[in-house]
Design an enzyme around this catalytic site. Sequence first.
Site, PDB file in Angstrom:
ATOM      1  N   LYS A 100      22.876   7.223  -1.298  1.00 44.77           N
ATOM      2  CA  LYS A 100      21.606   6.478  -1.197  1.00 44.77           C
ATOM      3  C   LYS A 100      21.882   5.038  -1.603  1.00 44.77           C
ATOM      4  CE  LYS A 100      17.204   7.338  -0.234  1.00 44.77           C
ATOM      5  NZ  LYS A 100      16.691   8.373   0.669  1.00 44.77           N
TER       6      LYS A 100
HETATM    7  P1  NAD Z   1       7.216   3.482   4.400  1.00 43.65           P
HETATM    8  O1  NAD Z   1       7.622   2.267   3.662  1.00 43.65           O
HETATM    9  O2  NAD Z   1       7.231   3.480   5.894  1.00 43.65           O
HETATM   10  O3  NAD Z   1       5.728   3.952   3.955  1.00 43.65           O
HETATM   11  C1  NAD Z   1       5.382   4.149   2.631  1.00 43.65           C
HETATM   12  C2  NAD Z   1       3.867   4.394   2.543  1.00 43.65           C
HETATM   13  O4  NAD Z   1       3.520   4.652   1.177  1.00 43.65           O
HETATM   14  C3  NAD Z   1       3.017   3.211   2.978  1.00 43.65           C
HETATM   15  O5  NAD Z   1       1.847   3.683   3.616  1.00 43.65           O
HETATM   16  C4  NAD Z   1       2.645   2.545   1.653  1.00 43.65           C
HETATM   17  O6  NAD Z   1       1.448   1.788   1.729  1.00 43.65           O
HETATM   18  C5  NAD Z   1       2.465   3.773   0.782  1.00 43.65           C
HETATM   19  N1  NAD Z   1       2.602   3.485  -0.650  1.00 43.65           N
HETATM   20  C6  NAD Z   1       3.474   2.652  -1.271  1.00 43.65           C
HETATM   21  N2  NAD Z   1       3.238   2.627  -2.594  1.00 43.65           N
HETATM   22  C7  NAD Z   1       2.226   3.485  -2.814  1.00 43.65           C
HETATM   23  C8  NAD Z   1       1.502   3.884  -3.973  1.00 43.65           C
HETATM   24  N3  NAD Z   1       1.807   3.388  -5.174  1.00 43.65           N
HETATM   25  N4  NAD Z   1       0.499   4.793  -3.821  1.00 43.65           N
HETATM   26  C9  NAD Z   1       0.190   5.286  -2.604  1.00 43.65           C
HETATM   27  N5  NAD Z   1       0.813   4.923  -1.474  1.00 43.65           N
HETATM   28  C10 NAD Z   1       1.816   4.038  -1.575  1.00 43.65           C
HETATM   29  O7  NAD Z   1       8.170   4.663   3.818  1.00 43.65           O
HETATM   30  P2  NAD Z   1       8.552   6.036   4.519  1.00 43.65           P
HETATM   31  O8  NAD Z   1       9.826   5.844   5.258  1.00 43.65           O
HETATM   32  O9  NAD Z   1       7.357   6.611   5.188  1.00 43.65           O
HETATM   33  O10 NAD Z   1       8.931   6.915   3.228  1.00 43.65           O
HETATM   34  C11 NAD Z   1       7.928   7.588   2.461  1.00 43.65           C
HETATM   35  C12 NAD Z   1       8.607   8.653   1.589  1.00 43.65           C
HETATM   36  O11 NAD Z   1       9.322   9.578   2.426  1.00 43.65           O
HETATM   37  C13 NAD Z   1       9.630   8.109   0.594  1.00 43.65           C
HETATM   38  O12 NAD Z   1       9.592   8.914  -0.571  1.00 43.65           O
HETATM   39  C14 NAD Z   1      10.957   8.329   1.308  1.00 43.65           C
HETATM   40  O13 NAD Z   1      12.051   8.421   0.418  1.00 43.65           O
HETATM   41  C15 NAD Z   1      10.678   9.641   2.004  1.00 43.65           C
HETATM   42  N6  NAD Z   1      11.538   9.920   3.155  1.00 43.65           N
HETATM   43  C16 NAD Z   1      11.601   9.052   4.205  1.00 43.65           C
HETATM   44  C17 NAD Z   1      12.398   9.371   5.298  1.00 43.65           C
HETATM   45  C18 NAD Z   1      12.445   8.519   6.532  1.00 43.65           C
HETATM   46  O14 NAD Z   1      13.068   8.944   7.525  1.00 43.65           O
HETATM   47  N7  NAD Z   1      11.806   7.351   6.567  1.00 43.65           N
HETATM   48  C19 NAD Z   1      13.178  10.549   5.291  1.00 43.65           C
HETATM   49  C20 NAD Z   1      13.084  11.407   4.195  1.00 43.65           C
HETATM   50  C21 NAD Z   1      12.250  11.088   3.139  1.00 43.65           C
END
Ligand code: NAD
Length: 408
Positions: A100
Amino acid sequence: MSDSAQRYFEQAAERLGLTASEKKLLLTPHREVRVQVSFRMDDGQTATFVGYRIQHDRARGPMKGGLRFHPEVNSQEVLELASLMTWKTAVVDLPYGGAKGGIAVDPKSLSAGELERMTRKFVDEIHDLIGPDSDIPAPDMGTNAQVMSWIQNQYEKYHGFSPGCVTGKPVELHGIEGREEATGRGVAIILGCTLAQLGRKMGGTTVAIQGFGNVGSYAARILHEMGARIVAVSDVAGGITHPQGLDIPGVQAHQSATGKIAGFAGSRAISNAELLALDCDVLIPAALGGVLTQENAGQVRAGIVVEAANGPTNPGADAIFNERKILVVPDILANAGGVTVSYFEWVQNRQHFKWELADVRDKLEKKLSRAFRDVWEISQEKSVSLRAAAYMLGVGRVRQATKLAGLG
Ligand code: NAD
């Protein structure tokens, strides 16, 4: 490593009968890198941030894991997320280890040019530690397909044509169809498997989703298409709810037009805390880690929690959910759709052969359904939670590969 990841690992290690030296070997990261990332801002000033890449384990193949641009990124968090990737790739049986990375920065505070210069500078600092056969970054919070393109381009300045050095690229530049939706689609597939296992139907199931970024918005859209009622969604600024179910394509159109989900016609505003305690069948945390704690776990009213975010439930909350018989589908299974399609992208890049979207979706469904069955069977056989079962499967596979390679 943080408390949560380590506690879940320790519980699995105990159940698997790992020796102290095996535990130490599996917990100690392969390599931790911390670099200075300095670049010229648009106003001529120099900005300096700290970048991390932590490579946790490579027993099962090249290390794989996302890159996060977020102000709260720190070495402790990156290490926890790197170890989650090791167990996750093993649970889905991908030929990878875990890594990571991230930069402690708010990407929204940078212009597009600044973001590009920062990304390229980070690659300058770590290019000889990553690569298609060693460590392959991907998108995570605050990064996207454009950032992945800059990474590929900068990496290739040093190493020549290497599209497999990073995944989550745009389809027009060596990316794969279906990668952007993959994590959200995977969450929907895994919820579908869970409901089927419980003899329940997706149609009419009520779902609340925290986070409406890449993962949350695709999960919402796909579950909506599958007939679920999405009764609430939220972003960093707060949430919206409708007891009859939100019109998700409408919410997405509103978000595109206004930059936020607040104020969507016909919805009621709620806080993120209220969303977690909403009366619904399924709660999907899809934003930050550590949002479900000992303090709020007692208020959760959903019967099923599907962990789309990484590490949303701390061990105190996990124990409360187990006691209250709330079924938790753990992150290392529930959000593995992203890394699975990243694997397909890497294979596509290595074969120089473009996959069809239908093929990607079909293979994703098969891979995740298989992993769900494996985890479910262990949880039934050993009478343990799905999290304990997933960790036993993942840690067990990594331990076996380590042994076979003559290391453990
Ligand atoms: P992103 O940046 O596209 O979206 C994040 C979302 O969370 C946004 O809507 C943002 O406004 C919201 N957010 C941020 N801070 C917040 C808070 N304090 N309270 C409530 N909402 C909040 O990110 P993503 O890629 O969608 O990732 C989201 C989660 O999924 C993370 O934990 C990430 O590690 C996990 N994840 C992502 C992927 C991927 O392929 N993108 C894969 C596996 C896991």
